[in-house]
Design a protein around this motif. Structure first.
Motif, PDB file in Angstrom:
ATOM      1  N   ILE A 146       0.847  -1.208   0.000  1.00  0.00           N
ATOM      2  CA  ILE A 146       0.000   0.000   0.000  1.00  0.00           C
ATOM      3  C   ILE A 146       0.875   1.247   0.000  1.00  0.00           C
ATOM      4  CG2 ILE A 146      -1.650   1.345   1.384  1.00  0.00           C
ATOM      5  CD1 ILE A 146      -2.821  -1.429   2.268  1.00  0.00           C
ATOM      6  N   GLU A 147       1.900   1.246   0.868  1.00  0.00           N
ATOM      7  CA  GLU A 147       2.827   2.393   0.927  1.00  0.00           C
ATOM      8  C   GLU A 147       3.436   2.660  -0.448  1.00  0.00           C
ATOM      9  OE1 GLU A 147       4.258   4.277   3.552  1.00  0.00           O
ATOM     10  OE2 GLU A 147       2.955   3.486   5.130  1.00  0.00           O
ATOM     11  N   LEU A 148       3.884   1.584  -1.098  1.00  0.00           N
ATOM     12  CA  LEU A 148       4.525   1.730  -2.406  1.00  0.00           C
ATOM     13  C   LEU A 148       3.551   2.265  -3.446  1.00  0.00           C
ATOM     14  CD1 LEU A 148       6.738  -1.483  -2.498  1.00  0.00           C
ATOM     15  CD2 LEU A 148       7.549   0.875  -2.645  1.00  0.00           C
ATOM     16  N   HIS A 149       2.343   1.732  -3.446  1.00  0.00           N
ATOM     17  CA  HIS A 149       1.359   2.204  -4.425  1.00  0.00           C
ATOM     18  C   HIS A 149       0.989   3.664  -4.179  1.00  0.00           C
ATOM     19  CE1 HIS A 149       0.511  -1.144  -7.070  1.00  0.00           C
ATOM     20  NE2 HIS A 149       0.697  -1.953  -6.033  1.00  0.00           N
ATOM     21  N   GLU A 150       0.888   4.032  -2.889  1.00  0.00           N
ATOM     22  CA  GLU A 150       0.551   5.426  -2.573  1.00  0.00           C
ATOM     23  C   GLU A 150       1.615   6.384  -3.095  1.00  0.00           C
ATOM     24  OE1 GLU A 150      -0.168   5.677   1.600  1.00  0.00           O
ATOM     25  OE2 GLU A 150      -2.276   5.095   1.389  1.00  0.00           O
ATOM     26  N   ALA A 151       2.884   5.963  -3.001  1.00  0.00           N
ATOM     27  CA  ALA A 151       3.970   6.853  -3.429  1.00  0.00           C
ATOM     28  C   ALA A 151       4.178   6.817  -4.936  1.00  0.00           C
ATOM     29  CB  ALA A 151       5.262   6.455  -2.718  1.00  0.00           C
ATOM     30  N   LEU A 152       3.924   5.677  -5.567  1.00  0.00           N
ATOM     31  CA  LEU A 152       4.302   5.527  -6.975  1.00  0.00           C
ATOM     32  C   LEU A 152       3.148   5.708  -7.964  1.00  0.00           C
ATOM     33  CD1 LEU A 152       6.715   2.476  -6.581  1.00  0.00           C
ATOM     34  CD2 LEU A 152       7.297   4.894  -6.675  1.00  0.00           C
ATOM     35  N   ASP A 153       1.939   5.319  -7.569  1.00  0.00           N
ATOM     36  CA  ASP A 153       0.804   5.409  -8.508  1.00  0.00           C
ATOM     37  C   ASP A 153       0.600   6.817  -9.080  1.00  0.00           C
ATOM     38  OD1 ASP A 153       0.444   2.751  -8.144  1.00  0.00           O
ATOM     39  OD2 ASP A 153      -1.447   2.891  -7.049  1.00  0.00           O
ATOM     40  N   PRO A 154       0.627   7.874  -8.233  1.00  0.00           N
ATOM     41  CA  PRO A 154       0.371   9.200  -8.799  1.00  0.00           C
ATOM     42  C   PRO A 154       1.511   9.697  -9.690  1.00  0.00           C
ATOM     43  CG  PRO A 154       0.391   9.260  -6.378  1.00  0.00           C
ATOM     44  CD  PRO A 154       0.881   7.920  -6.796  1.00  0.00           C
ATOM     45  N   LEU A 155       2.693   9.152  -9.486  1.00  0.00           N
ATOM     46  CA  LEU A 155       3.874   9.616 -10.210  1.00  0.00           C
ATOM     47  C   LEU A 155       4.015   8.929 -11.570  1.00  0.00           C
ATOM     48  CD1 LEU A 155       6.619  11.189 -10.134  1.00  0.00           C
ATOM     49  CD2 LEU A 155       7.598   9.139  -9.094  1.00  0.00           C
ATOM     50  N   ALA A 156       3.746   7.610 -11.583  1.00  0.00           N
ATOM     51  CA  ALA A 156       4.018   6.789 -12.770  1.00  0.00           C
ATOM     52  C   ALA A 156       3.482   7.370 -14.083  1.00  0.00           C
ATOM     53  CB  ALA A 156       3.500   5.366 -12.548  1.00  0.00           C
ATOM     54  N   PRO A 157       2.242   7.893 -14.131  1.00  0.00           N
ATOM     55  CA  PRO A 157       1.731   8.384 -15.419  1.00  0.00           C
ATOM     56  C   PRO A 157       2.512   9.577 -15.975  1.00  0.00           C
ATOM     57  CG  PRO A 157      -0.044   8.276 -13.784  1.00  0.00           C
ATOM     58  CD  PRO A 157       1.235   8.039 -13.059  1.00  0.00           C
ATOM     59  N   HIS A 158       3.258  10.264 -15.100  1.00  0.00           N
ATOM     60  CA  HIS A 158       3.971  11.461 -15.558  1.00  0.00           C
ATOM     61  C   HIS A 158       5.427  11.176 -15.911  1.00  0.00           C
ATOM     62  CE1 HIS A 158       0.440  13.620 -14.331  1.00  0.00           C
ATOM     63  NE2 HIS A 158       0.534  13.105 -13.125  1.00  0.00           N
ATOM     64  N   LEU A 159       5.841   9.920 -15.795  1.00  0.00           N
ATOM     65  CA  LEU A 159       7.231   9.568 -16.075  1.00  0.00           C
ATOM     66  C   LEU A 159       7.335   8.783 -17.370  1.00  0.00           C
ATOM     67  CD1 LEU A 159       8.563   8.351 -12.610  1.00  0.00           C
ATOM     68  CD2 LEU A 159       9.269  10.396 -13.833  1.00  0.00           C
ATOM     69  N   ALA A 160       8.385   9.056 -18.139  1.00  0.00           N
ATOM     70  CA  ALA A 160       8.682   8.239 -19.317  1.00  0.00           C
ATOM     71  C   ALA A 160       9.214   6.899 -18.831  1.00  0.00           C
ATOM     72  CB  ALA A 160       9.712   8.943 -20.182  1.00  0.00           C
ATOM     73  N   ALA A 161       9.244   5.914 -19.719  1.00  0.00           N
ATOM     74  CA  ALA A 161       9.693   4.575 -19.346  1.00  0.00           C
ATOM     75  C   ALA A 161      11.067   4.617 -18.683  1.00  0.00           C
ATOM     76  CB  ALA A 161       9.712   3.680 -20.574  1.00  0.00           C
ATOM     77  N   ALA A 162      11.978   5.416 -19.232  1.00  0.00           N
ATOM     78  CA  ALA A 162      13.340   5.483 -18.691  1.00  0.00           C
ATOM     79  C   ALA A 162      13.326   5.997 -17.250  1.00  0.00           C
ATOM     80  CB  ALA A 162      14.206   6.377 -19.561  1.00  0.00           C
ATOM     81  N   GLY A 163      12.452   6.937 -16.955  1.00  0.00           N
ATOM     82  CA  GLY A 163      12.345   7.495 -15.608  1.00  0.00           C
ATOM     83  C   GLY A 163      11.823   6.471 -14.619  1.00  0.00           C
ATOM     84  N   ARG A 164      10.811   5.695 -15.055  1.00  0.00           N
ATOM     85  CA  ARG A 164      10.250   4.667 -14.174  1.00  0.00           C
ATOM     86  C   ARG A 164      11.283   3.575 -13.925  1.00  0.00           C
ATOM     87  NH1 ARG A 164       6.210   2.476 -17.125  1.00  0.00           N
ATOM     88  NH2 ARG A 164       6.364   3.886 -18.884  1.00  0.00           N
ATOM     89  N   GLU A 165      12.013   3.202 -14.991  1.00  0.00           N
ATOM     90  CA  GLU A 165      13.028   2.164 -14.861  1.00  0.00           C
ATOM     91  C   GLU A 165      14.167   2.627 -13.959  1.00  0.00           C
ATOM     92  OE1 GLU A 165      14.196   0.633 -18.673  1.00  0.00           O
ATOM     93  OE2 GLU A 165      12.207  -0.216 -19.046  1.00  0.00           O
ATOM     94  N   SER A 166      14.486   3.912 -14.015  1.00  0.00           N
ATOM     95  CA  SER A 166      15.573   4.427 -13.194  1.00  0.00           C
ATOM     96  C   SER A 166      15.242   4.300 -11.698  1.00  0.00           C
ATOM     97  CB  SER A 166      15.852   5.880 -13.587  1.00  0.00           C
ATOM     98  OG  SER A 166      16.394   6.587 -12.514  1.00  0.00           O
ATOM     99  N   ILE A 167      13.994   4.589 -11.327  1.00  0.00           N
ATOM    100  CA  ILE A 167      13.587   4.438  -9.926  1.00  0.00           C
ATOM    101  C   ILE A 167      13.676   2.969  -9.510  1.00  0.00           C
ATOM    102  CG2 ILE A 167      11.659   4.651  -8.297  1.00  0.00           C
ATOM    103  CD1 ILE A 167      10.757   7.097  -9.831  1.00  0.00           C
ATOM    104  N   PHE A 168      13.211   2.090 -10.412  1.00  0.00           N
ATOM    105  CA  PHE A 168      13.261   0.656 -10.132  1.00  0.00           C
ATOM    106  C   PHE A 168      14.705   0.194  -9.928  1.00  0.00           C
ATOM    107  CE2 PHE A 168      13.680  -3.776 -11.141  1.00  0.00           C
ATOM    108  CZ  PHE A 168      12.567  -4.358 -10.536  1.00  0.00           C
ATOM    109  N   LEU A 169      15.596   0.624 -10.833  1.00  0.00           N
ATOM    110  CA  LEU A 169      17.003   0.195 -10.761  1.00  0.00           C
ATOM    111  C   LEU A 169      17.667   0.665  -9.464  1.00  0.00           C
ATOM    112  CD1 LEU A 169      18.148   0.681 -14.467  1.00  0.00           C
ATOM    113  CD2 LEU A 169      18.037  -1.483 -13.192  1.00  0.00           C
ATOM    114  N   GLN A 170      17.291   1.849  -8.990  1.00  0.00           N
ATOM    115  CA  GLN A 170      17.856   2.321  -7.729  1.00  0.00           C
ATOM    116  C   GLN A 170      17.485   1.376  -6.598  1.00  0.00           C
ATOM    117  OE1 GLN A 170      17.789   6.606  -6.994  1.00  0.00           O
ATOM    118  NE2 GLN A 170      16.912   6.890  -9.012  1.00  0.00           N
ATOM    119  N   GLY A 171      16.234   0.919  -6.613  1.00  0.00           N
ATOM    120  CA  GLY A 171      15.781  -0.051  -5.610  1.00  0.00           C
ATOM    121  C   GLY A 171      16.545  -1.361  -5.716  1.00  0.00           C
TER     122      GLY A 171
END
Ligand SMILES: [Zn+2]
Length: 233
Positions: free
Chosen positions: A165-190
């Motif tokens: 739930i915490e993850l969805h709350e933080a990431l759901d609103p952001l994801a639509p505004h990020l290009a694929a590379a931006g979303r992948e970059s957050i994932f790779l940091q994790g």
């Protein structure tokens, strides 16, 4: 008689439209801050609804129905459809990005169990780079403790529903505004935080799958990124 073509005709049309035209009277129904696509920055706006009227010599006559609502930029005065409000302001966007990186870091650290030095160092670097300049290992470790207590250690199910739930709350609103590379970059940091103390544990893989899903990265790409994170860039 209709005005004819030619210079005289055009002048007549101009005169006519000056005499008789549709006017819109705007009423402010709200305000706030938005990212203006017209002048390109965070600006104040007014939300307006309009009453369309026929006007004769600039004097409004009969109402012709409502129009709008529109969003008017306080700086450039241009009007936009209300869908411009779906885009976050630059300030809001940076805050969302910062929160997203920190939440992913905390989730991965929590999944890794006790906070080892390697993952903590990697996490602090990522969170600082995302904008929390004052992030320290002590602060992150304390947040991980709090998160673990909050999201299920008491129910004996760490990193389960609460963390998702915490993850969805933080990431759901952001994801639509990020290009694929931006979303992948957050994932790779994790993923790199998880790898800082050795191969992925099953709990870390689980958490990273949730991160991937919340970032709308498909399962195939999650697998590809998990492998990619293992090869130093
Ligand atoms: Zn503007």
């Amino acid at each position: 008689m209709l005005p004819g073509r030619g210079p005289d005709g055009r002048a007549a049309v101009t005169r006519l439209s000056r005499l008789l035209g549709a006017r819109t009277a705007w009423t402010a129904v709200g305000d706030g801050e938005f990212f203006c696509p017209g002048c390109g920055g965070d600006r104040n706006y007014q939300r307006l609804t309009g009453q369309r009227r026929f006007a004769l010599l600039g004097v409004p006559l009969l109402p012709r129905g409502t129009t709008g609502p529109v969003v008017e930029c306080a700086a450039c005065r241009r009007h936009f459809g209300t869908d411009v409000l779906d885009h976050p302001t630059t300030t809001r966007f940076s805050a969302m990005l910062r929160d997203a990186v920190q939440t992913v870091a905390l989730a991965v650290l929590a999944a890794g169990g006790a906070c080892a030095r390697g993952p903590l160092e990697t996490a602090v670097a990522a969170v600082r780079a995302a904008g929390f300049d004052d992030c320290t290992q002590e602060r992150l470790a304390a947040l991980v403790e709090a998160l673990a207590a909050d999201t299920g250690r008491f129910t004996g199910e760490p990193c389960a529903a609460g963390l998702a739930i915490e993850l969805h709350e933080a990431l759901d609103p952001l994801a639509p505004h990020l290009a694929a590379a931006g979303r992948e970059s957050i994932f790779l940091q994790g993923a790199r935080i998880a790898l800082a103390d050795g191969p992925y544990t099953p709990a870390e893989r689980d958490t990273l799958s949730t991160v991937g899903a919340a970032l709308t990265i498909c399962a195939t790409d999650v697998t590809r990124l998990l492998t990619m994170a293992r090869t130093p860039s």
